[in-house]
Write a protein that holds these residues in place. Structure first.
Motif, PDB file in Angstrom:
ATOM      1  N   ARG A   7     -40.907 -21.890  42.189  1.00  0.00           N
ATOM      2  CA  ARG A   7     -39.665 -22.635  41.993  1.00  0.00           C
ATOM      3  C   ARG A   7     -39.942 -23.903  41.193  1.00  0.00           C
ATOM      4  O   ARG A   7     -39.942 -25.009  41.751  1.00  0.00           O
ATOM      5  CB  ARG A   7     -39.022 -22.986  43.333  1.00  0.00           C
ATOM      6  CG  ARG A   7     -38.556 -21.774  44.124  1.00  0.00           C
ATOM      7  CD  ARG A   7     -37.715 -22.157  45.295  1.00  0.00           C
ATOM      8  NE  ARG A   7     -36.478 -22.795  44.897  1.00  0.00           N
ATOM      9  CZ  ARG A   7     -35.359 -22.146  44.557  1.00  0.00           C
ATOM     10  NH1 ARG A   7     -35.332 -20.852  44.562  1.00  0.00           N
ATOM     11  NH2 ARG A   7     -34.288 -22.804  44.216  1.00  0.00           N
ATOM     12  N   THR A  24     -32.800 -29.409  37.952  1.00  0.00           N
ATOM     13  CA  THR A  24     -32.644 -28.503  39.084  1.00  0.00           C
ATOM     14  C   THR A  24     -33.916 -27.686  39.232  1.00  0.00           C
ATOM     15  O   THR A  24     -34.852 -27.829  38.452  1.00  0.00           O
ATOM     16  CB  THR A  24     -31.419 -27.590  38.896  1.00  0.00           C
ATOM     17  OG1 THR A  24     -31.197 -26.849  40.083  1.00  0.00           O
ATOM     18  CG2 THR A  24     -31.600 -26.654  37.725  1.00  0.00           C
ATOM     19  N   LYS A  26     -35.408 -23.591  39.940  1.00  0.00           N
ATOM     20  CA  LYS A  26     -34.972 -22.201  39.886  1.00  0.00           C
ATOM     21  C   LYS A  26     -36.076 -21.294  40.396  1.00  0.00           C
ATOM     22  O   LYS A  26     -37.256 -21.642  40.357  1.00  0.00           O
ATOM     23  CB  LYS A  26     -34.573 -21.801  38.473  1.00  0.00           C
ATOM     24  CG  LYS A  26     -35.725 -21.560  37.523  1.00  0.00           C
ATOM     25  CD  LYS A  26     -35.237 -20.902  36.258  1.00  0.00           C
ATOM     26  CE  LYS A  26     -36.411 -20.423  35.433  1.00  0.00           C
ATOM     27  NZ  LYS A  26     -35.973 -19.679  34.277  1.00  0.00           N
ATOM     28  N   ASP A  31     -34.891 -15.089  38.466  1.00  0.00           N
ATOM     29  CA  ASP A  31     -34.329 -15.446  37.159  1.00  0.00           C
ATOM     30  C   ASP A  31     -35.449 -15.753  36.171  1.00  0.00           C
ATOM     31  O   ASP A  31     -35.723 -16.912  35.891  1.00  0.00           O
ATOM     32  CB  ASP A  31     -33.422 -16.672  37.278  1.00  0.00           C
ATOM     33  CG  ASP A  31     -32.245 -16.418  38.199  1.00  0.00           C
ATOM     34  OD1 ASP A  31     -31.620 -15.369  38.048  1.00  0.00           O
ATOM     35  OD2 ASP A  31     -31.963 -17.269  39.053  1.00  0.00           O
ATOM     36  N   LEU A  35     -32.203 -20.303  32.330  1.00  0.00           N
ATOM     37  CA  LEU A  35     -31.056 -20.531  33.198  1.00  0.00           C
ATOM     38  C   LEU A  35     -29.884 -21.069  32.382  1.00  0.00           C
ATOM     39  O   LEU A  35     -30.064 -21.948  31.537  1.00  0.00           O
ATOM     40  CB  LEU A  35     -31.444 -21.528  34.290  1.00  0.00           C
ATOM     41  CG  LEU A  35     -30.506 -21.748  35.449  1.00  0.00           C
ATOM     42  CD1 LEU A  35     -30.324 -20.438  36.215  1.00  0.00           C
ATOM     43  CD2 LEU A  35     -31.060 -22.799  36.373  1.00  0.00           C
ATOM     44  N   GLU A  52     -31.175 -24.077  29.888  1.00  0.00           N
ATOM     45  CA  GLU A  52     -32.501 -24.548  30.281  1.00  0.00           C
ATOM     46  C   GLU A  52     -33.332 -24.924  29.060  1.00  0.00           C
ATOM     47  O   GLU A  52     -33.405 -24.186  28.087  1.00  0.00           O
ATOM     48  CB  GLU A  52     -33.211 -23.449  31.071  1.00  0.00           C
ATOM     49  CG  GLU A  52     -34.612 -23.794  31.472  1.00  0.00           C
ATOM     50  CD  GLU A  52     -35.312 -22.654  32.177  1.00  0.00           C
ATOM     51  OE1 GLU A  52     -36.547 -22.717  32.262  1.00  0.00           O
ATOM     52  OE2 GLU A  52     -34.641 -21.715  32.624  1.00  0.00           O
TER      53      GLU A  52
END
Length: 54
Positions: A7, A24, A26, A31, A35, A52
């Motif tokens: 992450r 953020t 992810k 994914d 993003l 992203e």
């Protein structure tokens, strides 16, 4: 909180050209692609697509 590669922290940059960014995290297993989220851009005054950065 432990940091790992599953992450990572990513920056989302506005496609409106205002330079607004969001930060953020992810999940790269779910994914793997870049993003794309629709969020509010305060300088543009409306919701726009944020992509992203790498």
């Amino acid at each position: 909180m432990a940091r790992n590669t599953t992450r990572p922290v990513v920056r989302l940059k506005s496609t409106a050209g205002t330079g607004t960014t969001y930060t953020t995290r992810k999940n790269t297993r779910n994914d793997p692609d870049r993003l794309v989220l629709r969020k509010y851009d305060a300088l543009a005054g409306k919701h726009v697509v944020f992509r992203e950065e790498r």
